[in-house]
Design a protein around this motif. Structure first.
Motif, PDB file in Angstrom:
ATOM      1  N   PRO A  34      56.083 -74.680  18.817  1.00  0.00           N
ATOM      2  CA  PRO A  34      56.314 -73.621  17.835  1.00  0.00           C
ATOM      3  C   PRO A  34      57.779 -73.410  17.486  1.00  0.00           C
ATOM      4  O   PRO A  34      58.121 -73.312  16.304  1.00  0.00           O
TER       5      PRO A  34
ATOM      6  N   ARG B 264      47.282 -78.470  16.857  1.00  0.00           N
ATOM      7  CA  ARG B 264      47.212 -77.416  15.862  1.00  0.00           C
ATOM      8  C   ARG B 264      48.613 -76.988  15.428  1.00  0.00           C
ATOM      9  O   ARG B 264      48.895 -76.826  14.246  1.00  0.00           O
ATOM     10  N   VAL B 265      49.479 -76.825  16.400  1.00  0.00           N
ATOM     11  CA  VAL B 265      50.845 -76.444  16.056  1.00  0.00           C
ATOM     12  C   VAL B 265      51.527 -77.563  15.278  1.00  0.00           C
ATOM     13  O   VAL B 265      52.214 -77.313  14.285  1.00  0.00           O
ATOM     14  N   ALA B 266      51.303 -78.779  15.695  1.00  0.00           N
ATOM     15  CA  ALA B 266      51.913 -79.901  14.978  1.00  0.00           C
ATOM     16  C   ALA B 266      51.460 -79.917  13.522  1.00  0.00           C
ATOM     17  O   ALA B 266      52.234 -80.246  12.623  1.00  0.00           O
ATOM     18  N   ASP B 267      50.236 -79.523  13.288  1.00  0.00           N
ATOM     19  CA  ASP B 267      49.686 -79.576  11.935  1.00  0.00           C
ATOM     20  C   ASP B 267      50.101 -78.408  11.061  1.00  0.00           C
ATOM     21  O   ASP B 267      50.026 -78.481   9.844  1.00  0.00           O
ATOM     22  N   ILE B 268      50.505 -77.331  11.679  1.00  0.00           N
ATOM     23  CA  ILE B 268      50.833 -76.157  10.870  1.00  0.00           C
ATOM     24  C   ILE B 268      52.270 -76.223  10.374  1.00  0.00           C
ATOM     25  O   ILE B 268      52.647 -75.527   9.429  1.00  0.00           O
ATOM     26  N   LEU B 269      53.062 -77.053  11.000  1.00  0.00           N
ATOM     27  CA  LEU B 269      54.455 -77.154  10.560  1.00  0.00           C
ATOM     28  C   LEU B 269      54.550 -78.071   9.349  1.00  0.00           C
ATOM     29  O   LEU B 269      53.676 -78.890   9.093  1.00  0.00           O
TER      30      LEU B 269
ATOM     31  N   ILE C 196      63.584 -77.482  12.138  1.00  0.00           N
ATOM     32  CA  ILE C 196      63.267 -77.870  10.764  1.00  0.00           C
ATOM     33  C   ILE C 196      64.048 -77.015   9.768  1.00  0.00           C
ATOM     34  O   ILE C 196      64.638 -77.516   8.811  1.00  0.00           O
TER      35      ILE C 196
ATOM     36  N   ARG D   8      54.263 -63.698  13.758  1.00  0.00           N
ATOM     37  CA  ARG D   8      54.617 -64.989  14.336  1.00  0.00           C
ATOM     38  C   ARG D   8      54.166 -66.142  13.456  1.00  0.00           C
ATOM     39  O   ARG D   8      54.913 -67.085  13.200  1.00  0.00           O
TER      40      ARG D   8
ATOM     41  N   SER E 198      53.399 -68.551  22.779  1.00  0.00           N
ATOM     42  CA  SER E 198      52.034 -68.049  22.740  1.00  0.00           C
ATOM     43  C   SER E 198      51.165 -68.708  21.680  1.00  0.00           C
ATOM     44  O   SER E 198      49.992 -68.414  21.586  1.00  0.00           O
ATOM     45  N   LEU E 199      51.743 -69.568  20.899  1.00  0.00           N
ATOM     46  CA  LEU E 199      50.859 -70.284  19.994  1.00  0.00           C
ATOM     47  C   LEU E 199      50.000 -71.279  20.755  1.00  0.00           C
ATOM     48  O   LEU E 199      48.989 -71.733  20.261  1.00  0.00           O
TER      49      LEU E 199
ATOM     50  N   ILE F 287      56.433 -68.998  11.349  1.00  0.00           N
ATOM     51  CA  ILE F 287      56.422 -70.414  11.720  1.00  0.00           C
ATOM     52  C   ILE F 287      56.198 -71.295  10.499  1.00  0.00           C
ATOM     53  O   ILE F 287      56.481 -72.489  10.517  1.00  0.00           O
TER      54      ILE F 287
ATOM     55  N   ARG G 283      51.052 -76.918   1.416  1.00  0.00           N
ATOM     56  CA  ARG G 283      51.039 -78.377   1.281  1.00  0.00           C
ATOM     57  C   ARG G 283      50.619 -78.795  -0.122  1.00  0.00           C
ATOM     58  O   ARG G 283      51.228 -79.673  -0.742  1.00  0.00           O
TER      59      ARG G 283
ATOM     60  N   LEU H 188      45.267 -69.130  16.052  1.00  0.00           N
ATOM     61  CA  LEU H 188      46.674 -68.819  16.236  1.00  0.00           C
ATOM     62  C   LEU H 188      46.883 -67.323  16.411  1.00  0.00           C
ATOM     63  O   LEU H 188      47.917 -66.881  16.866  1.00  0.00           O
TER      64      LEU H 188
ATOM     65  N   LEU I 234      48.327 -70.721  23.480  1.00  0.00           N
ATOM     66  CA  LEU I 234      47.601 -70.087  24.575  1.00  0.00           C
ATOM     67  C   LEU I 234      46.110 -70.343  24.570  1.00  0.00           C
ATOM     68  O   LEU I 234      45.333 -69.543  25.068  1.00  0.00           O
TER      69      LEU I 234
ATOM     70  N   VAL J  23      48.838 -72.847   5.436  1.00  0.00           N
ATOM     71  CA  VAL J  23      49.638 -74.061   5.396  1.00  0.00           C
ATOM     72  C   VAL J  23      49.041 -75.052   4.398  1.00  0.00           C
ATOM     73  O   VAL J  23      49.767 -75.820   3.745  1.00  0.00           O
TER      74      VAL J  23
ATOM     75  N   VAL K 231      60.159 -75.068  14.691  1.00  0.00           N
ATOM     76  CA  VAL K 231      60.360 -74.631  13.311  1.00  0.00           C
ATOM     77  C   VAL K 231      61.845 -74.316  13.077  1.00  0.00           C
ATOM     78  O   VAL K 231      62.365 -74.507  11.975  1.00  0.00           O
TER      79      VAL K 231
END
Lengths: 334, 334
Positions: free
Chosen positions: A240, A269-274, A246, B269, A66-67, B273, B247, B67, A69, B243, A243
């Motif tokens: 998502p 966005r998800v790629a950037d939040i990790l 990781i 959630r 759902s991240l 993450i 960082r 998110l 969506l 995030v 994670v």
DNA sequence: TTGTAGGCGTTATCAG
DNA sequence: CTGATAACGCCTACAA
């Protein structure tokens, strides 16, 4: 109140040309003063269409990924821009219920998601010649409208990228077996992309299937590290939950990207939040939702004007953005 | 086709009791064979209501905090369960447009979000006695229905938690100045929670405002580290962008939580993450959406049955979940 | 340029 | 138990 008949009011409401300016003014003034608005349902009753579309968004998807969506946002925005009414249903709909939506004229068309290679909904709607578009696509796409990421190419591109960096021992962390058995398009296609890439590059196939939650992905990662100590890269297909990968790598003291590279398919966005930010194949979900809705409404408008319906099929090519999670492998001998 | 009048068909459709079993059967069979479904719009025209509600979901929110947009899922699900039609609009609507939605009977009620302390939409709808509920709340809530997280208490709870762990130098990374100026409820209330907590615990106030994106949050963090080297904890009010804080701390070689603790308000959630997983005050956005829609529909049903409308006001208390981003501060002397 | 009349597909009312 | 009939509020002829 303006001293005119209903038909004249109707004409003013619909900006017809054949109204005297003076009359129009008088009517408009009355409309404004009364705060009058034509009843939408009466209009739609006589128009024989609802000016509404629906996004069938299975709640199960929401729970899992759902991240991502933003589909919904995109679809709703496109729908609003075209002055249609955006509806969304999260329950899983039966065939009966699906047909009912059309027959009752609740909606003019729907957007389908989570398409299976053999999908009864697609067959049903196509056979009944009811307008719909898909996010995703079945095996046979003849005559059907869809927008889909090229998942096969996406996995291929990730392998190509890593191989070009010098990786030779790359694990593929695929979709759960259940999704493959069901024939979920993206699950099957990512798997195929994997097999082709292996063959193309002459690699040893290393694949494991995992549920799309962080814990399952972590477990899968532990397994991979144990079974293939020489591993230098892991590819996943969903943002998502990565994670979990990781976390597992941290746990084992494996540095990313120095010892292990990680790539995935995800929204930016998800790629950037990790942490580290993931090198990814972009999954532009807002764009996809936007285009799907636009496509559907185009189709409906064509139908309304008795035009021959254009078959639109958009296959989004794989586009890699390099972030912090990938690097060439350390040379063994150096 | 069944050889009966329309009124009899209508009776069968609505499960009226006063139909002979034999007739009912005959009619039902015809319905099934024809695949007949009553036109929704004709029904709604005569019923004088649309059985539809709308979630006004400003796209700007989506862009910022997207998110957390499980609101939509929750609201759509609740709406579906109660057999209403769920609509969502992402454009910002003018007062004109808002009234139009009601007057044209497009929807029976709306869910408002991003409520300002002084909110013209709220005033407008309340004054016109049009049914609506809010996610969030204005300054004056007399007679209004809402569901909202107690943001003031949330910030208070985070300070209490950190102080109890021994922290004394805690920075508050609040909402952007623009949000405060506009009077956005959660922005102002988190700020108030901060001030009260400072006073309550006799702390030195350390606050900086930041835009809700990762880069801005990172910049703010750099500033804080430079200005307050003795800092042991940072509190933020929005999950995803945090995030940027993490960082920045990595960048400066500050270990989380050993050297600096981090807390935020976010969905579980999002908290999960991030790496490390964030200790948070839970922002249950799916639940909030679900309850908002339920509340609205209850209200509509009451109105339909001429019942006296119940004023429902749900203020969600702060609930902290401890994860990996917080720890007692290292003793100076040890 | 304007008004009249009929129909869209239901439901509710009132006879039979 | 069943069938006319009149709304509901709009739009589209067609007539004036």
């Amino acid at each position: 109140m303006a001293g005119v008949s209903v038909s004249t009011v109707s004409r003013v409401l619909n900006d017809r040309m054949d109204v005297a300016d003076k009359t129009r003014h008088r009517v408009q003034e009355a409309i404004d003063r009364l705060g009058f608005a034509p009843r939408a349902h009466a209009r739609r009753l006589v128009a024989h269409h609802s000016q509404a579309i629906s996004l069938l968004f299975p709640a199960s998807v929401a729970a899992l990924t759902s991240l991502d969506l933003d589909f919904v946002i995109g679809a709703a925005t496109a729908t609003g821009e075209r002055d249609y009414f955006f509806n969304m249903v999260t329950e899983t709909v039966s065939g009966e219920r699906l047909l009912h939506m059309y027959r009752s004229r609740l909606v003019d068309g729907v957007i389908l998601m989570q398409i299976l290679l053999q999908d009864w909904r697609v067959n049903l709607l196509a056979q009944q010649r009811l307008p719909f578009v898909m996010i995703g696509r079945p095996h046979n796409t003849a005559g059907l409208c869809y927008i889909d990421l090229d998942f096969e190419a996406a996995v291929g591109a990730m392998f190509d990228f890593l191989v070009a960096q010098g990786h030779r021992t790359i694990a593929f962390l695929g979709r759960p077996q259940a999704a493959l058995t069901t024939g979920l398009g993206m699950a099957v296609r990512t798997q195929m992309g994997f097999k082709q890439a292996i063959k193309r590059h002459g690699l040893v196939p290393i694949a494991v299937q995992s549920d799309l939650n962080a814990d399952a992905m972590a477990q899968a990662t532990y397994y991979l590290l144990d079974a293939y100590p020489e591993l230098t890269a892991i590819i996943t297909t969903t943002g998502p939950a990565t994670v979990g990968v990781i976390r597992a790598l941290h746990q084992r003291g494996k540095a990313i990207p120095d010892e292990i590279s990680v790539m995935t398919i995800s929204t930016n966005r998800v790629a950037d939040i990790l942490i580290p930010a993931l090198t990814n194949v972009r999954f532009p979900s807002a764009y996809i939702g936007y285009e799907a809705a636009s496509m559907l409404i185009r189709r409906l408008d064509e139908q309304l004007n008795n035009l021959s319906p254009r078959i639109e099929q958009i296959l989004i090519p794989a586009q890699i953005t390099v972030r912090a999670s990938t690097a060439p492998p350390k040379q063994q001998g150096s």
